[in-house]
Write a protein that holds these residues in place. Sequence first.
Motif, PDB file in Angstrom:
ATOM      1  N   GLY A 268       0.727  -1.070   0.069  1.00 52.14           N
ATOM      2  CA  GLY A 268      -0.102  -0.167  -0.028  1.00 52.14           C
ATOM      3  C   GLY A 268       0.782   1.196  -0.069  1.00 52.14           C
ATOM      4  N   GLY A 269       2.208   1.080   0.089  1.00 54.92           N
ATOM      5  CA  GLY A 269       2.956   2.393   0.028  1.00 54.92           C
ATOM      6  C   GLY A 269       3.295   2.712  -1.464  1.00 54.92           C
ATOM      7  N   TRP A 270       4.652   3.321  -1.461  1.00 50.66           N
ATOM      8  CA  TRP A 270       5.320   3.586  -2.760  1.00 50.66           C
ATOM      9  C   TRP A 270       5.671   2.631  -3.336  1.00 50.66           C
ATOM     10  N   ARG A 271       5.549   2.476  -4.576  1.00 45.68           N
ATOM     11  CA  ARG A 271       6.300   1.694  -5.565  1.00 45.68           C
ATOM     12  C   ARG A 271       7.137   2.165  -6.320  1.00 45.68           C
ATOM     13  N   ARG A 272       8.281   1.473  -6.912  1.00 43.45           N
ATOM     14  CA  ARG A 272       9.199   2.210  -7.613  1.00 43.45           C
ATOM     15  C   ARG A 272       9.632   1.266  -8.949  1.00 43.45           C
ATOM     16  N   LYS A 273       9.684   2.033 -10.122  1.00 45.65           N
ATOM     17  CA  LYS A 273      10.190   1.114 -11.225  1.00 45.65           C
ATOM     18  C   LYS A 273      11.195   2.314 -11.838  1.00 45.65           C
ATOM     19  N   GLU A 274      12.561   1.757 -11.679  1.00 43.57           N
ATOM     20  CA  GLU A 274      13.674   2.452 -12.067  1.00 43.57           C
ATOM     21  C   GLU A 274      13.435   3.838 -11.470  1.00 43.57           C
ATOM     22  N   SER A 275      13.325   4.967 -12.282  1.00 41.04           N
ATOM     23  CA  SER A 275      13.446   6.284 -11.764  1.00 41.04           C
ATOM     24  C   SER A 275      12.020   6.749 -11.859  1.00 41.04           C
ATOM     25  N   SER A 276      10.946   5.750 -11.874  1.00 45.13           N
ATOM     26  CA  SER A 276       9.436   6.287 -11.645  1.00 45.13           C
ATOM     27  C   SER A 276       9.077   5.862 -10.580  1.00 45.13           C
ATOM     28  N   LEU A 277       8.108   6.496  -9.896  1.00 41.93           N
ATOM     29  CA  LEU A 277       7.493   6.191  -8.630  1.00 41.93           C
ATOM     30  C   LEU A 277       5.945   6.256  -8.838  1.00 41.93           C
TER      31      LEU A 277
END
Length: 365
Positions: A268-277
Motif C-alpha cells: 500500500g505504499g510507494w512503488r518504484r520502477k527505475e526512476s519512476s514512482l
Amino acid sequence: MYWSLALRIFALLVCALLVTAADYYKVLDVDRSANERDIKRQYKKLSRKYHPDKNKDPDAEERFVEIARAYEVLSDPEKRQIYDRHGEDGLKAHEGGQPFHANPFDMFSNFFGGEQHQQVRRGPTSVSEFEVLLENMYTGATIDFRIRKKVLCDHCRGTGAASTHDIHTCSGCGGSGVKIVKQQIFPGMFAQSQQTCDQCGGRGKVIAKQCDHCKGQKVLDQVMGLELEVLKGMPEGYEVVFEGEGDESPDWEPGDVVLRVRSKKEKGGWRRKESSLYWKETIGVDEALLGFERNLTHLDGHVVTLKRDAVTQPGFVQVIKGEGMPVFGESHHGDLFVEYNVVLPTQISPDLKKSTSLMSLWVCS
Ligand SMILES: [Zn+2]
Ligand SMILES: [Zn+2]
C-alpha cells in the motif's frame, strides 16, 4: 626585535615540520601490531586512491610518495624493526643517509603488475541480498550493519601454534611436504613415486603445541561492523563491493563481501520502477466529480500538491513531472504517477439522491 622573534618562531615551526616525519603507521592507517597482510591491503587501497594519474588533488602526489615510503619500511621486517625501535633517524643511519631507495612509481607498478602474474589464491566472495527503505534510496543514506566472519587469530597470527618455537620442520619429509615411496613391482624391481607426506599433510611443518586461543584453528569468529553507503537513486539490485572483507585464512587473500541492495516492498505504499514512482490515492465521489486539492507527503517529507479541476475517472493516472526517484548519478528526477481510486458511498441520503439526479440531468443536457 619583534621581527627577529617572529623569524625565530617561523624557523622553529619549519624545523618541527621537517623533523617530525609522518608516522608510517598513521600514513597507512594501520595499527602498530598490524600484520603483513593488513599493511599490504592498506598500501593497495591508498596507493590506488592517491596515484597522481587518478587523483588530481594538488597534495595527492605528496601523499602517494609518503604512502610508498611507509610501505617500503613497514613491509620489510628488518626496516620495520629498526623504525619501531629507533624511528626515522635510526632508519636513515641504516640506509646510509640516502633518503629514498625505491621509486614510488616503480613500486606501484611492480606491486600491481606482480600481483596479476603471481595468481594469488583468493577466498570465497559472499553475495547477500540487503534490503533498505525506499526512503534511503530516495535521499541517500549511510547504514551500519554487521557481518560475522573468520579472522586470523591474533595470538598466533594464523600459524595455529602456541609460539614460533612450536613450529617444527616435519621429520617425515624433511620439510618438503612429499615423501618418496619405493614400491616393489617385481622381485628386485622398484618403482619410485612421490606422495604427499601423511605426517604434515604436505605442509612441511608440524605444530608441537597448538595455540590456546584458536585451538589450532588459525582463525577466529568475529563480528565486524561495516558501513553501507546508499547512493541517491541507486538502482534495484545494485551491487556494493566491500573489497577483501571476506573470511580470512592463512591460505588465501580474503575474498570480497558483496551486498545486492534492494528496497523493501511495503504494502500500500510507494512503488518504484527505475526512476519512476507510483502512488495510489483514494478520493471520494464528490472529489472525483467536483475536483479537489490534496497534500501528499513525499519520501523525504516534502509535500506534493495533488490538484484536479476536471472530473476524475476511477483508475485515472496523473503524471507529476520531476517528482519520481532521483536518476542515479544525475541531478534530475524521474516522474511520479498517481493513480486515483474513487470510493463510492454504500448508501445515499434522499437529499443526495435528489441532487445527484438533478446533476445527471444537467450533465446529460
Ligand atoms: Zn591462534
Ligand atoms: Zn611432512
